[in-house]
Design a protein around this motif. Structure first.
Motif, PDB file in Angstrom:
ATOM      1  N   THR A 107     -10.433   4.439   5.885  1.00 60.75           N
ATOM      2  CA  THR A 107      -9.069   4.741   4.947  1.00 60.75           C
ATOM      3  C   THR A 107     -10.275   3.424   4.291  1.00 60.75           C
ATOM      4  OG1 THR A 107      -8.221   2.618   5.772  1.00 60.75           O
ATOM      5  CG2 THR A 107      -6.845   4.596   5.997  1.00 60.75           C
ATOM      6  N   PRO A 123       0.507  -1.483  -0.431  1.00 63.19           N
ATOM      7  CA  PRO A 123       0.204  -0.392  -0.102  1.00 63.19           C
ATOM      8  C   PRO A 123       0.805   1.236   0.142  1.00 63.19           C
ATOM      9  CG  PRO A 123      -0.866  -1.690   1.510  1.00 63.19           C
ATOM     10  CD  PRO A 123       0.240  -2.253   0.563  1.00 63.19           C
ATOM     11  N   ARG A 124       0.684   2.101  -0.495  1.00 65.37           N
ATOM     12  CA  ARG A 124       0.931   3.079  -0.534  1.00 65.37           C
ATOM     13  C   ARG A 124       0.274   4.474  -0.432  1.00 65.37           C
ATOM     14  NH1 ARG A 124       5.100   1.101   0.744  1.00 65.37           N
ATOM     15  NH2 ARG A 124       6.780   1.203  -1.041  1.00 65.37           N
ATOM     16  N   SER A 125       0.559   5.964  -0.094  1.00 62.34           N
ATOM     17  CA  SER A 125      -0.633   6.650   0.565  1.00 62.34           C
ATOM     18  C   SER A 125      -1.371   7.513  -0.511  1.00 62.34           C
ATOM     19  CB  SER A 125      -0.664   6.974   1.897  1.00 62.34           C
ATOM     20  OG  SER A 125      -0.748   5.792   2.847  1.00 62.34           O
ATOM     21  N   TYR A 126      -2.769   8.075  -0.771  1.00 63.58           N
ATOM     22  CA  TYR A 126      -2.504   8.534  -1.819  1.00 63.58           C
ATOM     23  C   TYR A 126      -2.535  10.728  -0.979  1.00 63.58           C
ATOM     24  CZ  TYR A 126      -5.549  12.129  -4.254  1.00 63.58           C
ATOM     25  OH  TYR A 126      -5.912  13.734  -4.973  1.00 63.58           O
ATOM     26  N   VAL A 127      -1.997  11.359  -0.956  1.00 64.35           N
ATOM     27  CA  VAL A 127      -1.478  12.570  -1.358  1.00 64.35           C
ATOM     28  C   VAL A 127      -2.119  12.988  -1.803  1.00 64.35           C
ATOM     29  CG1 VAL A 127       0.068  14.100  -0.640  1.00 64.35           C
ATOM     30  CG2 VAL A 127       1.064  11.954  -0.763  1.00 64.35           C
ATOM     31  N   LEU A 173      -2.935   1.374  -3.742  1.00 64.46           N
ATOM     32  CA  LEU A 173      -3.047   2.516  -3.848  1.00 64.46           C
ATOM     33  C   LEU A 173      -4.012   2.758  -1.941  1.00 64.46           C
ATOM     34  CD1 LEU A 173      -1.704   5.447  -3.715  1.00 64.46           C
ATOM     35  CD2 LEU A 173      -4.293   6.291  -5.408  1.00 64.46           C
ATOM     36  N   LEU A 174      -3.719   3.427  -1.262  1.00 60.94           N
ATOM     37  CA  LEU A 174      -4.711   3.790   0.055  1.00 60.94           C
ATOM     38  C   LEU A 174      -4.978   4.961   0.364  1.00 60.94           C
ATOM     39  CD1 LEU A 174      -5.390   2.182   2.163  1.00 60.94           C
ATOM     40  CD2 LEU A 174      -3.607   2.976   4.128  1.00 60.94           C
ATOM     41  N   ILE A 175      -6.693   5.583   0.911  1.00 63.05           N
ATOM     42  CA  ILE A 175      -6.732   6.869   0.565  1.00 63.05           C
ATOM     43  C   ILE A 175      -7.520   6.892   1.796  1.00 63.05           C
ATOM     44  CG2 ILE A 175      -8.805   8.396  -0.658  1.00 63.05           C
ATOM     45  CD1 ILE A 175      -8.164   6.637  -3.083  1.00 63.05           C
ATOM     46  N   GLU A 176      -7.164   8.253   2.548  1.00 64.51           N
ATOM     47  CA  GLU A 176      -7.241   8.895   3.828  1.00 64.51           C
ATOM     48  C   GLU A 176      -7.895   9.488   3.994  1.00 64.51           C
ATOM     49  OE1 GLU A 176      -5.246   9.967   6.812  1.00 64.51           O
ATOM     50  OE2 GLU A 176      -3.812   8.289   7.518  1.00 64.51           O
ATOM     51  N   HIS A 197      -8.663   1.334   0.293  1.00 69.54           N
ATOM     52  CA  HIS A 197      -7.252   0.418   0.328  1.00 69.54           C
ATOM     53  C   HIS A 197      -8.241  -0.216  -1.134  1.00 69.54           C
ATOM     54  CE1 HIS A 197      -4.302  -2.864   0.423  1.00 69.54           C
ATOM     55  NE2 HIS A 197      -3.907  -2.184  -0.569  1.00 69.54           N
ATOM     56  N   CYS A 242      -9.914  11.875  10.888  1.00 70.83           N
ATOM     57  CA  CYS A 242      -9.299  11.180   9.837  1.00 70.83           C
ATOM     58  C   CYS A 242     -10.708  10.139   9.930  1.00 70.83           C
ATOM     59  CB  CYS A 242      -8.548  10.511   9.625  1.00 70.83           C
ATOM     60  SG  CYS A 242      -8.533   9.086   8.117  1.00 70.83           S
TER      61      CYS A 242
END
Length: 540
Positions: free
Chosen positions: A184, A72-76, A191-194, A186, A181
């Motif tokens: 999240t 997983p990579r977080s969306y900025v 991609l991981l979206i908060e 997934h 928050c």
């Protein structure tokens, strides 16, 4: 269009501002890489496409990621201070909620960042899928690209599938604070979206696993891909039967609105070259429709020689692969009365009576179309040591309160097929486009109210009437504001198209489609006039 190789075996298809926009979305990416950057530098990825429409209103970019597992990579999000709204699903509920949020007036520091996620690159105006079979509309008219619809908005769009959902609002973070928050999401791409606020509008898919053989041999009709498959199958059958005396046999399972509209459209297209049989477990068609619509539909189906098999349900569907197999079944007495005249694929439907006293029936068809049953497409929840389940009904829909918030989750809204909301009489609201249209308006407003710490409005569905297409230049409309009135034939057809033209997502798209429809109408009128004059002159 050239493809540029990424360091993670991905490819990017640039749309003007691809590299710049992705750099904005992922600040950790070094600018020195230009368009050949490592989007997920240390991850193994799973095949999806990434799409962004961009806050500036220009075209976004599409990233195709190779098949594999992913870390997983977080969306900025572009702005760390403004509220974050994630909308899952780009149908009537999701897209129109995003557009509603865009149209509202916001304080500068509270206008939310909106991210729309859908597995398809196109929005589909599903009530007009039947017109693809009758050739009344083109695909672009009823299935425009999200990037085009959102080009002049600040809404971001990702083409991806939802894998897991992990809501935090059950822990009590239900205030409008921008720093907390809500949970999240997934995605399958890794991609991981908060998010601060979440909208569930993922729609539903056809339920084919309830009858043996249905998932293998029947075609559903609920998506753009389904419509193209049915159209292609009809073209194949029309070519195979061209010049032959035997008709094309089509079985339509279900006689609700979808089944009746589909049967009428297919029967009109095939005319004398085919036989359409419509099967329904009820003893009437469209049992919930206004009497006027039902009567018009029965009249049209009768005029097109559609055979109604009412009071029956499909017990099984089997395939007969060749002439010998069909003859063998006939000789054994299992499927009496079935002609095996063609050397291509056919299907056997076993019909069981819904009530005692009737005999079972066996039908043979070249094409089986399935229009009954659906299941909501809500995501699975991420495993957690604290209870955070979404309350679901038997259909897999989220139970919501009257403000369209999921019960027990004040930061999650659900609408359309994802929502199980009841009217004042305790009945579930139908999963129709009209309900989703109205819920999108309320969801957009209630998100505005929640973010601005204002009271939320309870949703009240207003039935404006019901419409159904019955083929080219034919439809039935029963408006609710004039009791007993039913518009049918060309008048109903024109009224229905105008109503749906008004409901198209954006002004720009409405204008393009309106011009296209007017042009087609003018061409059809000239062609009809020319044909009439030719007949008159040849007769004289």
């Amino acid at each position: 269009m050239a493809q540029i190789s990424l360091t993670t075996s991905a490819t990017i298809l640039p749309f003007n501002r691809g590299a710049k926009q992705c750099t904005k979305l992922f600040p950790c990416i070094p600018k020195r890489y230009g368009t050949n950057f490592a989007l997920f530098a240390s991850s193994r990825t799973k095949g999806v496409r990434f799409v962004s429409s961009g806050a500036t209103g220009k075209n976004g970019s599409v990233v195709e990621i190779s098949e594999a597992e992913t870390v997983p990579r977080s969306y900025v999000w572009p702005d760390k201070k403004k509220p974050r709204v994630c909308i899952l699903g780009g149908g009537f509920g999701g897209l129109y909620t995003a557009l509603r949020l865009e149209s509202l007036v916001w304080p500068d520091d509270k206008k939310p960042q909106v991210l729309l996620v859908d597995q398809s690159e196109r929005f589909v105006f599903k009530p007009m899928l039947y017109e693809l079979l009758s050739k009344e509309v083109d695909s672009w008219e009823i299935a425009p690209r999200f990037l085009d619809l959102l080009a002049t908005t600040s809404v971001q769009f990702f083409q991806d599938r939802v894998k897991l959902l992990n809501p935090f609002d059950h822990l009590g973070m239900n205030g409008p604070s921008r720093s907390s928050c809500g949970g999240t999401v997934h995605l399958e791409s890794g991609l991981l979206i908060e998010y601060d606020w979440l909208v569930l509008a993922l729609g539903a898919e056809s339920k084919l696993d309830v009858v043996p053989g249905a998932s293998e041999f029947a075609l559903p009709f609920s998506t753009l891909e389904d419509a193209h498959k049915v159209d292609n199958k009809l073209r194949t059958l029309e070519r195979k039967y061209f010049g032959k005396d035997s008709p094309i046999c089509v079985a339509v399972v279900g006689c609700g609105y979808a089944g009746v509209e589909l049967a009428a459209t297919v029967a009109e297209r095939l005319q004398d070259r085919g036989i359409v049989q419509a099967i329904n477990v009820e003893t009437t068609i469209c049992p919930t429709a206004p009497p006027g619509n039902r009567e018009v539909a029965l009249k049209v189906l009768s005029s097109r020689k559609v055979q109604l098999q009412l009071g029956y349900f499909v017990r099984s569907i089997q395939r007969v692969g060749n002439v010998e197999a069909s003859e063998k079944l006939t000789d054994s007495g299992e499927v009496p009365g079935i002609a095996a005249e063609h050397d291509h694929e056919k299907y056997i439907l076993e019909l069981q009576p819904a009530e005692r006293g009737s005999q079972k029936q066996i039908l043979e068809a070249d094409l089986v179309l399935w229009t009954v049953g659906s299941k909501a497409l809500l995501p699975q929840l991420e495993p957690c040591d604290r209870p955070h389940e979404l309350p679901l009904n038997a259909r897999g829909q989220a139970e919501t309160d009257e403000t369209l918030r999921v019960k027990g989750h004040p930061r999650i809204f659900a609408l359309g097929d994802s929502s199980a909301l009841r009217d004042s009489n305790g009945r579930l609201l139908p999963a129709t486009a009209q309900v989703a249209f109205q819920q999108a308006d309320f969801t957009g407003w209630n998100l505005w109210a929640a973010i601005n710490d204002r009271p939320l409005l309870p949703f009240r569905f207003q039935n404006l009437g019901e419409m159904m297409t019955l083929g080219r230049n034919d439809a039935a409309i029963s408006p609710s504001f004039i009791e007993g009135l039913t518009l049918e034939g060309p008048i109903g057809h024109t009224a229905r198209k105008i109503a749906y033209l008004i409901r198209l997502p954006t002004d720009e798209h409405r204008l393009k489609v309106g011009i296209s429809w007017l042009t087609k109408s003018a061409i059809d009128s000239v062609s009809s006039l020319q044909s009439t004059l030719t007949k008159v002159l040849s007769g004289s």
